[in-house]
Design a protein around this motif. Sequence first.
Motif, short mmCIF file in Angstrom:
data_model
loop_
_atom_site.label_atom_id
_atom_site.label_comp_id
_atom_site.label_asym_id
_atom_site.label_seq_id
_atom_site.Cartn_x
_atom_site.Cartn_y
_atom_site.Cartn_z
N ALA A 181 -5.70 -26.37 -11.26
CA ALA A 181 -5.34 -24.97 -11.74
C ALA A 181 -6.86 -24.32 -12.18
O ALA A 181 -6.80 -23.24 -12.53
CB ALA A 181 -4.48 -25.36 -12.97
N ARG A 200 -11.03 -18.11 -10.52
CA ARG A 200 -11.06 -17.21 -9.54
C ARG A 200 -10.43 -15.84 -10.25
O ARG A 200 -10.43 -14.84 -9.80
CB ARG A 200 -10.19 -17.25 -8.35
CG ARG A 200 -10.62 -18.16 -7.09
CD ARG A 200 -9.42 -18.63 -6.14
NE ARG A 200 -9.92 -19.75 -5.57
CZ ARG A 200 -10.15 -19.74 -4.25
NH1 ARG A 200 -9.84 -18.76 -3.41
NH2 ARG A 200 -10.66 -20.89 -3.60
N ASP A 242 -9.64 -24.13 -10.77
CA ASP A 242 -10.08 -23.20 -9.74
C ASP A 242 -9.14 -21.75 -9.84
O ASP A 242 -9.90 -20.68 -9.70
CB ASP A 242 -10.08 -23.72 -8.61
CG ASP A 242 -11.06 -24.98 -8.35
OD1 ASP A 242 -12.18 -24.98 -9.04
OD2 ASP A 242 -10.92 -25.70 -7.39
N GLY A 298 0.57 -15.92 -3.96
CA GLY A 298 -0.05 -14.94 -5.02
C GLY A 298 0.97 -14.88 -6.23
O GLY A 298 0.96 -14.01 -6.89
N ARG A 319 4.15 -21.92 -3.65
CA ARG A 319 2.85 -21.84 -4.40
C ARG A 319 1.78 -21.19 -3.17
O ARG A 319 2.13 -21.07 -1.75
CB ARG A 319 2.32 -23.19 -4.59
CG ARG A 319 2.70 -23.75 -5.72
CD ARG A 319 2.25 -24.90 -6.26
NE ARG A 319 3.28 -25.53 -7.45
CZ ARG A 319 3.54 -26.63 -7.67
NH1 ARG A 319 2.62 -27.75 -7.43
NH2 ARG A 319 4.17 -26.75 -8.61
N ASN A 320 0.59 -20.56 -3.53
CA ASN A 320 -0.28 -20.01 -2.66
C ASN A 320 0.20 -18.80 -1.85
O ASN A 320 -0.09 -18.65 -0.57
CB ASN A 320 -0.78 -21.12 -1.51
CG ASN A 320 -1.48 -22.22 -2.36
OD1 ASN A 320 -2.36 -21.84 -3.13
ND2 ASN A 320 -1.24 -23.39 -1.99
C1 LIG Z 1 -1.45 -23.03 -10.56
C2 LIG Z 1 -0.42 -22.39 -10.08
C3 LIG Z 1 0.54 -21.53 -11.11
C4 LIG Z 1 -0.99 -21.24 -9.11
O1 LIG Z 1 0.34 -20.31 -8.57
P1 LIG Z 1 -0.01 -20.04 -7.37
O2 LIG Z 1 1.56 -18.85 -6.85
O3 LIG Z 1 0.08 -21.17 -6.18
O4 LIG Z 1 -1.41 -19.39 -7.05
P2 LIG Z 1 -1.56 -17.98 -6.10
O5 LIG Z 1 -0.88 -18.32 -4.99
O6 LIG Z 1 -1.24 -16.79 -7.02
O7 LIG Z 1 -3.33 -18.10 -6.01
C5 LIG Z 1 -4.01 -17.42 -6.75
C6 LIG Z 1 -5.50 -17.73 -6.33
O8 LIG Z 1 -6.04 -19.04 -6.82
C7 LIG Z 1 -6.04 -19.83 -5.79
N1 LIG Z 1 -5.46 -21.16 -5.84
C8 LIG Z 1 -4.04 -21.32 -6.22
N2 LIG Z 1 -3.91 -22.60 -6.59
C9 LIG Z 1 -4.96 -23.27 -6.48
C10 LIG Z 1 -5.56 -24.74 -6.42
N3 LIG Z 1 -4.41 -25.62 -6.72
N4 LIG Z 1 -6.95 -24.93 -6.23
C11 LIG Z 1 -7.55 -24.07 -5.98
N5 LIG Z 1 -7.33 -22.67 -5.85
C12 LIG Z 1 -6.06 -22.55 -6.01
C13 LIG Z 1 -5.60 -19.09 -4.38
O9 LIG Z 1 -6.23 -19.70 -3.44
C14 LIG Z 1 -5.70 -17.66 -4.83
O10 LIG Z 1 -7.06 -17.37 -4.43
P3 LIG Z 1 -7.54 -16.22 -3.50
O11 LIG Z 1 -6.42 -14.95 -4.06
O12 LIG Z 1 -8.90 -16.06 -4.01
O13 LIG Z 1 -7.20 -16.48 -2.37
C15 LIG Z 1 0.73 -23.37 -9.24
O14 LIG Z 1 -0.28 -24.20 -8.28
C16 LIG Z 1 1.20 -24.19 -10.00
O15 LIG Z 1 2.60 -24.13 -10.43
N6 LIG Z 1 0.61 -25.58 -10.29
C17 LIG Z 1 1.49 -26.60 -10.96
C18 LIG Z 1 1.43 -26.40 -12.26
C19 LIG Z 1 0.03 -25.93 -12.76
O16 LIG Z 1 -0.82 -26.71 -12.97
N7 LIG Z 1 0.05 -24.98 -13.79
C20 LIG Z 1 -1.28 -24.69 -14.50
C21 LIG Z 1 -1.32 -25.72 -15.52
S1 LIG Z 1 -2.02 -24.80 -17.06
#
Ligand SMILES: CC(C)(COP(=O)(O)OP(=O)(O)OC[C@H]1O[C@@H](n2cnc3c(N)ncnc32)[C@H](O)[C@@H]1OP(=O)(O)O)[C@@H](O)C(=O)NCCC(=O)NCCS
Length: 149
Positions: free
Chosen positions: A109, A115, A111, A78, A75-76
Motif C-alpha cells: 500500500a 502514487r 506504493d 481505481g 482491486r486495481n
Molecule cells: C491498497 C488498496 C486499498 C488499493 O486499492 P485499489 O482499488 O486496488 O487501488 P487503485 O486501483 O485505485 O490503484 C490506484 C493506484 O495505485 C496503484 N496500486 C494499487 N495497489 C497497489 C499495490 N498493491 N502496489 C503498487 N501499486 C498499487 C495502482 O496501480 C494505481 O496506480 P495508477 O493509477 O498510477 O495506475 C487495496 O489494494 C487494498 O485493499 N489492499 C489491502 C488492504 C490494505 O493494504 N489497505 C491499506 C492499509 S493502510
Amino acid sequence: VIILEGTREEIKDFRDAEWVVVDRENLDLQIDGSWQPEQHVLKAVVDGEIVGVAEMRFLGGVATLSDIIVGRDWRNRGIGRQLVARFEAMAHDAGCHKLTLKTPADSPAVDFYTRLGYRVEARLHDHYFHRDFLQLSKSMPNQGRKGRQ
Ligand SMILES: CC(C)(COP(=O)(O)OP(=O)(O)OC[C@H]1O[C@@H](n2cnc3c(N)ncnc32)[C@H](O)[C@@H]1OP(=O)(O)O)[C@@H](O)C(=O)NCCC(=O)NCCS
C-alpha cells in the motif's frame, strides 16, 4: 490520592473545564477545548454491494485516513483511488490543512499512497504488533483555519 478506573461521563466535566484553560495557554486556541474528532466512513458500492470501505477522522485540521480496504476481486480498478479522493474532498470541505495515515512499512500500500502524492513523514519503529509503520502525509495548500478543524 487513590487512582481509580472511571467512565468517560464521570470525567467529562473535570476534563473539559481543565483542558479549556490549557488549550488557551499552550495552543492559543479560542475554542472551547473540545478535542472531539469528527468521524466519517465511506463505502464503495457496486450493484448494491459493498466492495470497499474507509474510515476517517478530522481533528485540529488533521484528516486521518484509516482502514481503507477494497475487496480482493475489486482491486486495481481505481476504487481505492476514488475512496482516497473522496476522503480528500471531505477533508478539504471540513477545512483540514493536512492529510495523514499509517501503514506497515513493508506493505504494498506504500506504493499506492505514494502514487497519490503522500510522502513519508515518520518511521514508527517497533509499532503495532512489533512491526515498523510509516506515517505518510500530504499537505493541502491554500487551506486556512476554519472552524475548529
Ligand atoms: C491498497 C488498496 C486499498 C488499493 O486499492 P485499489 O482499488 O486496488 O487501488 P487503485 O486501483 O485505485 O490503484 C490506484 C493506484 O495505485 C496503484 N496500486 C494499487 N495497489 C497497489 C499495490 N498493491 N502496489 C503498487 N501499486 C498499487 C495502482 O496501480 C494505481 O496506480 P495508477 O493509477 O498510477 O495506475 C487495496 O489494494 C487494498 O485493499 N489492499 C489491502 C488492504 C490494505 O493494504 N489497505 C491499506 C492499509 S493502510
